[in-house]
Design a protein around this motif. Structure first.
Motif, PDB file in Angstrom:
ATOM      1  N   ALA A  18     108.696  -7.087  -9.659  1.00 35.38           N
ATOM      2  CA  ALA A  18     107.529  -7.538 -10.033  1.00 35.38           C
ATOM      3  C   ALA A  18     107.723  -9.237 -10.441  1.00 35.38           C
ATOM      4  O   ALA A  18     106.415  -9.856 -10.481  1.00 35.38           O
ATOM      5  CB  ALA A  18     107.254  -6.890 -11.353  1.00 35.38           C
ATOM      6  N   ALA A  21     105.909 -11.213  -7.839  1.00 30.93           N
ATOM      7  CA  ALA A  21     104.439 -11.179  -7.462  1.00 30.93           C
ATOM      8  C   ALA A  21     103.462 -12.148  -7.888  1.00 30.93           C
ATOM      9  O   ALA A  21     102.481 -12.084  -8.852  1.00 30.93           O
ATOM     10  CB  ALA A  21     104.026  -9.808  -7.714  1.00 30.93           C
ATOM     11  N   LYS A 174      97.465  -8.525  -6.818  1.00 30.43           N
ATOM     12  CA  LYS A 174      98.906  -9.049  -6.381  1.00 30.43           C
ATOM     13  C   LYS A 174      99.860  -7.999  -6.029  1.00 30.43           C
ATOM     14  O   LYS A 174     100.494  -8.309  -5.121  1.00 30.43           O
ATOM     15  CB  LYS A 174      99.386  -9.840  -7.602  1.00 30.43           C
ATOM     16  CG  LYS A 174      98.671 -10.830  -8.178  1.00 30.43           C
ATOM     17  CD  LYS A 174      99.285 -11.462  -9.343  1.00 30.43           C
ATOM     18  CE  LYS A 174      98.623 -12.721  -9.970  1.00 30.43           C
ATOM     19  NZ  LYS A 174      99.260 -13.247 -11.156  1.00 30.43           N
ATOM     20  N   VAL A 175      99.397  -6.657  -6.152  1.00 27.65           N
ATOM     21  CA  VAL A 175     100.357  -5.595  -5.827  1.00 27.65           C
ATOM     22  C   VAL A 175      99.520  -4.405  -5.143  1.00 27.65           C
ATOM     23  O   VAL A 175      98.415  -4.277  -5.497  1.00 27.65           O
ATOM     24  CB  VAL A 175     100.959  -5.183  -7.148  1.00 27.65           C
ATOM     25  CG1 VAL A 175     101.792  -3.938  -6.719  1.00 27.65           C
ATOM     26  CG2 VAL A 175     101.792  -5.988  -7.787  1.00 27.65           C
ATOM     27  N   PHE A 274     104.752  -6.371  -3.231  1.00 27.36           N
ATOM     28  CA  PHE A 274     104.570  -7.695  -3.740  1.00 27.36           C
ATOM     29  C   PHE A 274     104.457  -8.852  -2.730  1.00 27.36           C
ATOM     30  O   PHE A 274     105.339  -9.168  -2.242  1.00 27.36           O
ATOM     31  CB  PHE A 274     105.557  -7.949  -5.064  1.00 27.36           C
ATOM     32  CG  PHE A 274     105.733  -6.753  -5.724  1.00 27.36           C
ATOM     33  CD1 PHE A 274     104.980  -6.640  -6.987  1.00 27.36           C
ATOM     34  CD2 PHE A 274     106.717  -5.850  -5.512  1.00 27.36           C
ATOM     35  CE1 PHE A 274     105.295  -5.774  -7.898  1.00 27.36           C
ATOM     36  CE2 PHE A 274     106.745  -4.632  -6.431  1.00 27.36           C
ATOM     37  CZ  PHE A 274     106.377  -4.709  -7.559  1.00 27.36           C
ATOM     38  N   SER A 281     106.615 -10.662   2.030  1.00 24.33           N
ATOM     39  CA  SER A 281     106.169  -9.843   0.683  1.00 24.33           C
ATOM     40  C   SER A 281     107.754  -9.224   0.383  1.00 24.33           C
ATOM     41  O   SER A 281     108.548  -8.853   1.117  1.00 24.33           O
ATOM     42  CB  SER A 281     105.167  -8.761   0.952  1.00 24.33           C
ATOM     43  OG  SER A 281     105.579  -7.852   2.243  1.00 24.33           O
TER      44      SER A 281
END
Length: 556
Positions: A18, A21, A174-175, A274, A281
């Motif tokens: 995370a 991201a 973003k995810v 992410f 990614s």
């Protein structure tokens, strides 16, 4: 126990992922960009761009492939608990392609190794013939502690379902969160650590593990202390014996064979992607594989033994991945699961570039002609008007149709009174009068309105019937039938031609007007639903015009 440890490890992996991201997704697609459309779908795209009523949807664009590498945890959820410390590992490569904005397909090929070590005495000697020396009847302690090492080849094909890229209330996320399911042809072989040293032929032990040497009360300790001691001070970690398997070629293989076993398994899972840039990614994923095999950890439940459940051994895979979008960005959009197709629609509503939205303008007298073009802004309610907003006067006697009690007054009976009624001369006194042919004095002719297509309404037919009488009453006059279009396009020009042709056919076939008195003019700038009848004097028009674009011709 394995699941609890894995859940903790997965939480840590997701937390680390995370932190990457931070980049904003470029999540809106411009569906009007034809450079991203393949040739086989270009016909659909062109129809949509030209506002064809037959094609309300744009074509699906080309989108990039995604290639990636991954690695992470590999645990067998079976009868023997995981090895102390970190779980097993697996690594691999993967390729993913979008089938649509929600569904994509992904292929993976991986390799992994994992180990297990139990913390209980096990008296079940049916799992492997090599365990017989541990029986008390053979001078052994009457138990052993299961431990294993499994190698696996992990190919899989999965469908991935993106759950949050269709967003109604924001442009992008973003995810990307997805669920997955598919098949994993699980290929494996398992070995056991049963003794110290191996004989020359690799089938027997130089020294069996001496479980009787374990301290008194050893198995009364915590499972953590039991496993740590066995790992550090008891087993040598050679894994010299192949485990028993449920083999298709024969009922069982009790060890000594290095054959790989294959199980046609299926899997489910979930993951997060992410996105760091347009090309790069990171991913974090949990996958659970159902193998339909209880021999993967080298130990199978047998009725009457203790403390284990008769369940198949399944796999838990927890991976981090690095993924790259592959393809020419001038010809392909990002993978469709990374895009929000609703973004284009909301942008069009706010700032239209393709949508045809007609503005609403004031029309004070409600006659259908906006005030800025209305030459008669105070037309009485209910009075039909022409395209300029002026009250219609079918017979040209100066009294609007809505007040004219004699809708068609012959020319010889004009002028008329205030109600539009004319006074014709006495027939007896005028029966021998020969009216000389003169220049056309047909006066004002009406317009007709089409609601849609090329079918005449009942009102339009009544107006044309009246106009036919006026035309036939003026035999020296020719009439131009004029069609309009609001925008220049092939379809609009053909529709204008079709409507002019419909009016002419009605006057000739239904009202008996001579065809050579009607001239053809179409494609003029104006209201597309209107066809005017006009005195041909001083106008340039043809007796007939071929359909300009017959592929768009409309029939009744």
């Amino acid at each position: 126990m394995a699941i609890k440890k894995y859940a903790l490890l997965t939480s840590l992996m997701l937390s680390v992922a995370a932190t990457g991201a931070y980049a904003q997704l470029q999540g809106v697609i411009n569906v009007a960009d034809s450079s991203k459309i393949p040739a086989k779908r270009m016909a659909q795209q062109n129809e949509w761009l030209n506002h064809s009523p037959n094609e309300p949807f744009p074509a699906k664009p080309r989108n990039m492939w995604q290639l990636g590498v991954y690695g992470g945890a590999f645990i067998i959820d079976g009868d023997v608990s995981p090895y102390p410390g970190l779980p097993g590992w697996n690594v691999g490569i993967q390729a993913r392609k979008a089938l649509g904005y929600v569904v994509s397909v992904r292929a993976q090929l991986g390799y992994g190794v994992t180990k297990g070590l139990d913390y209980k005495k096990n008296p079940n000697f049916l799992n492997n013939a090599n365990l017989e020396p541990y029986r008390s009847s053979n001078g052994g302690p009457g138990f052993y502690v299961p431990n294993f090492k499994t190698e696996a080849i992990l190919p899989s094909v999965d469908l991935l379902f993106s759950m949050n890229n269709l967003m109604f209330h924001k442009k992008q996320s973003k995810v990307n969160w997805y669920l997955l399911g598919g098949t994993t042809p699980f290929i494996y072989r398992t070995k056991l650590d049963l003794g110290r040293g191996v004989s020359a032929d690799g089938s027997t032990y130089a020294t069996m593990y001496d479980y009787a040497s374990l301290p008194a009360g050893f198995f009364n300790q915590s499972r953590k202390d039991i496993k740590k001691y066995l790992k550090d001070n008891f087993f040598d970690g050679d894994y010299e014996t192949y485990a028993r398997v449920n083999d298709r070629a024969q009922n069982f293989d009790d060890g000594g064979s290095d054959k790989w076993q294959i199980r046609h398994s299926w899997d489910i899972g979930t993951g997060l992607e992410f996105r760091l840039s347009q090309r790069l990614s990171l991913g974090a994923e949990i996958k659970y594989v159902f193998t339909q095999d209880d021999y993967i950890d080298g130990w199978k439940f047998v009725g009457g033994t203790t403390a284990h459940t008769p369940q198949n051994d399944n796999l838990i895979l927890g991976n981090l991945s690095v993924n790259f979008n592959i393809g020419n960005s001038a010809k392909r959009v990002a993978p469709l699961w990374q895009l929000n197709p609703l973004g284009y629609l909301y942008n069009e509503i706010q700032n239209p570039t393709h949508l045809q939205i007609k503005p609403i303008l004031d029309d004070a007298d409600g006659d259908g002609v906006v005030d800025q073009f209305d030459v008669e802004p105070n037309t009485p309610a209910g009075c039909p008007v022409d395209t300029k907003g002026k009250s219609r006067d079918t017979d040209g006697d100066g009294v609007p149709d809505c007040r004219d009690k004699e809708l068609i007054t012959p020319t010889q009976c004009q002028p008329v009174d205030a109600e539009g009624v004319g006074k014709c001369p006495d027939p007896e006194c005028c029966k021998n009068i020969q009216t000389p042919l003169a220049a056309c004095q047909i006066g004002s002719l009406p317009s007709v309105q089409f609601k849609s297509g090329v079918k005449l309404t009942a009102e339009a037919e009544a107006i044309l019937a009246a106009a036919a009488g006026q035309i036939k009453a003026n035999p020296t006059c020719k009439v131009v039938v004029v069609g309009y279009m609001e925008q220049s396009s092939k379809r609009a020009e053909q529709l204008s031609w079709d409507r002019v042709n419909t009016v002419i056919k009605y006057l000739v076939e239904k009202q008996g007007v001579s065809r050579d008195r009607l001239l053809f003019k179409h494609g003029q700038s104006g209201a597309a639903n209107t066809v005017d009848l006009q005195d041909a004097t001083g106008q340039s028009a043809d007796a007939y015009v071929n359909p300009p674009h017959p592929q768009f011709q409309t029939s009744k």
